[in-house]
Write a protein that holds these residues in place. Sequence first.
Motif, short mmCIF file in Angstrom:
data_model
loop_
_atom_site.label_atom_id
_atom_site.label_comp_id
_atom_site.label_asym_id
_atom_site.label_seq_id
_atom_site.Cartn_x
_atom_site.Cartn_y
_atom_site.Cartn_z
N UNK A 1 1.01 -1.02 0.11
CA UNK A 1 0.10 -0.04 -0.12
C UNK A 1 0.85 1.19 0.12
N UNK A 2 0.64 2.13 -0.64
CA UNK A 2 1.19 3.57 -0.74
C UNK A 2 0.83 4.46 0.42
N UNK A 3 1.88 4.95 0.98
CA UNK A 3 1.85 6.05 1.83
C UNK A 3 2.32 7.26 1.17
N UNK A 4 1.79 8.50 1.21
CA UNK A 4 2.01 9.45 0.22
C UNK A 4 2.64 10.64 1.30
N UNK A 5 3.55 11.26 0.80
CA UNK A 5 4.45 12.41 1.43
C UNK A 5 4.67 13.46 0.46
N UNK B 1 2.21 -1.20 6.97
CA UNK B 1 2.42 -2.81 7.57
C UNK B 1 3.63 -3.00 6.40
N UNK B 2 4.18 -4.28 6.77
CA UNK B 2 5.44 -4.81 6.15
C UNK B 2 5.07 -4.86 4.60
N UNK B 3 6.08 -4.35 3.86
CA UNK B 3 5.71 -4.37 2.45
C UNK B 3 5.22 -3.01 1.83
N UNK B 4 4.59 -1.98 2.66
CA UNK B 4 4.03 -1.01 2.13
C UNK B 4 5.18 -0.03 1.73
N UNK B 5 4.70 0.88 0.75
CA UNK B 5 5.64 1.99 -0.07
C UNK B 5 5.53 3.01 0.20
N UNK B 6 6.64 3.81 0.64
CA UNK B 6 6.67 5.48 0.83
C UNK B 6 6.50 6.08 -0.78
N UNK C 1 -3.47 3.57 -2.37
CA UNK C 1 -2.97 2.77 -3.76
C UNK C 1 -2.38 1.61 -3.58
N UNK C 2 -2.69 0.50 -4.21
CA UNK C 2 -1.96 -0.57 -4.19
C UNK C 2 -0.91 -0.54 -5.36
N UNK C 3 0.33 -0.59 -4.98
CA UNK C 3 1.53 -0.64 -5.86
C UNK C 3 2.47 -1.82 -5.84
N UNK C 4 2.85 -2.18 -7.05
CA UNK C 4 3.61 -3.39 -7.34
C UNK C 4 5.02 -2.93 -8.06
N UNK C 5 6.15 -3.14 -7.47
CA UNK C 5 7.34 -2.50 -8.15
C UNK C 5 8.13 -3.90 -8.81
N UNK C 6 8.72 -3.79 -9.90
CA UNK C 6 9.36 -5.12 -10.19
C UNK C 6 10.66 -4.04 -10.32
N UNK C 7 11.89 -4.44 -9.46
CA UNK C 7 13.15 -3.80 -9.28
C UNK C 7 13.92 -4.21 -10.73
N UNK C 8 13.68 -5.45 -10.93
CA UNK C 8 14.78 -5.87 -12.26
C UNK C 8 14.36 -5.36 -13.40
N UNK C 9 13.19 -5.20 -13.62
CA UNK C 9 12.63 -4.78 -15.14
C UNK C 9 12.38 -3.27 -15.09
N UNK C 10 12.31 -2.65 -14.07
CA UNK C 10 12.16 -1.11 -13.97
C UNK C 10 10.73 -0.82 -14.20
N UNK C 11 9.69 -1.50 -13.69
CA UNK C 11 8.45 -1.29 -13.79
C UNK C 11 7.50 -1.19 -12.61
N UNK C 12 6.80 -0.12 -12.25
CA UNK C 12 5.90 0.14 -11.21
C UNK C 12 4.50 0.08 -11.87
N UNK C 13 3.49 -0.73 -11.20
CA UNK C 13 2.26 -0.64 -11.52
C UNK C 13 1.49 -0.20 -10.14
N UNK D 1 -2.39 1.80 -13.93
CA UNK D 1 -1.61 2.62 -14.56
C UNK D 1 -0.06 1.79 -14.39
N UNK D 2 0.82 1.90 -15.52
CA UNK D 2 2.16 1.67 -15.22
C UNK D 2 3.05 2.74 -15.57
N UNK D 3 4.14 2.69 -14.95
CA UNK D 3 5.25 3.75 -14.91
C UNK D 3 6.66 2.91 -15.11
N UNK D 4 7.64 3.86 -15.71
CA UNK D 4 8.82 3.13 -15.88
C UNK D 4 9.90 3.87 -15.05
N UNK D 5 10.85 3.04 -14.51
CA UNK D 5 11.91 3.63 -13.98
C UNK D 5 13.32 3.06 -14.54
#
Length: 164
Positions: free
Chosen positions: A6-10, A50-55, A116-128, A134-138
Amino acid sequence: MTIRGKAWTFGADVDTDIIIPARYLTTTDPGELAAHCMEPVSPEFPRLVRPGDIVVAGKNFGCGSSREHAPVALKGCGVAAVIAPTFARIFYRNAFNVGLPAIESAAAAAAIRQGDEVEIDLGSGRIENRTKGERYAFSPIPPFMMELVAAGGLMAWLKAQKGN
């Protein structure tokens, strides 16, 4: 490596005194630091994250002093990654040194909302953003830095290397 939470926004320019106020720097214990993480702007954060959440934050995340306590406090809370358009360079390095991925993506940081529920694939550079579809690249995390994350940080990586 995939992270989902889950996203925590600042906002922008969240400095290390916001991440972990200086009055709590008498310890390096991740659990004690976690209890006060983001306290000045979100007192409920340590209890609700919670464990796994994303800032997800604005530009220049982690500015201010060079204390390692800031990424340790975030990781101690269970934060699995931080997404921002830019990071203070010393925070960026300290984050990877403790095994906390710091991901630069202006598009993701602008679009992702609290909860928002967010998924990050560190190896491919993809955030969903699974909430919005929606998808975003990094830029994918370089292999050596992925090794640091997988090992749990630089010290754990060095200990593993010494054992080889």
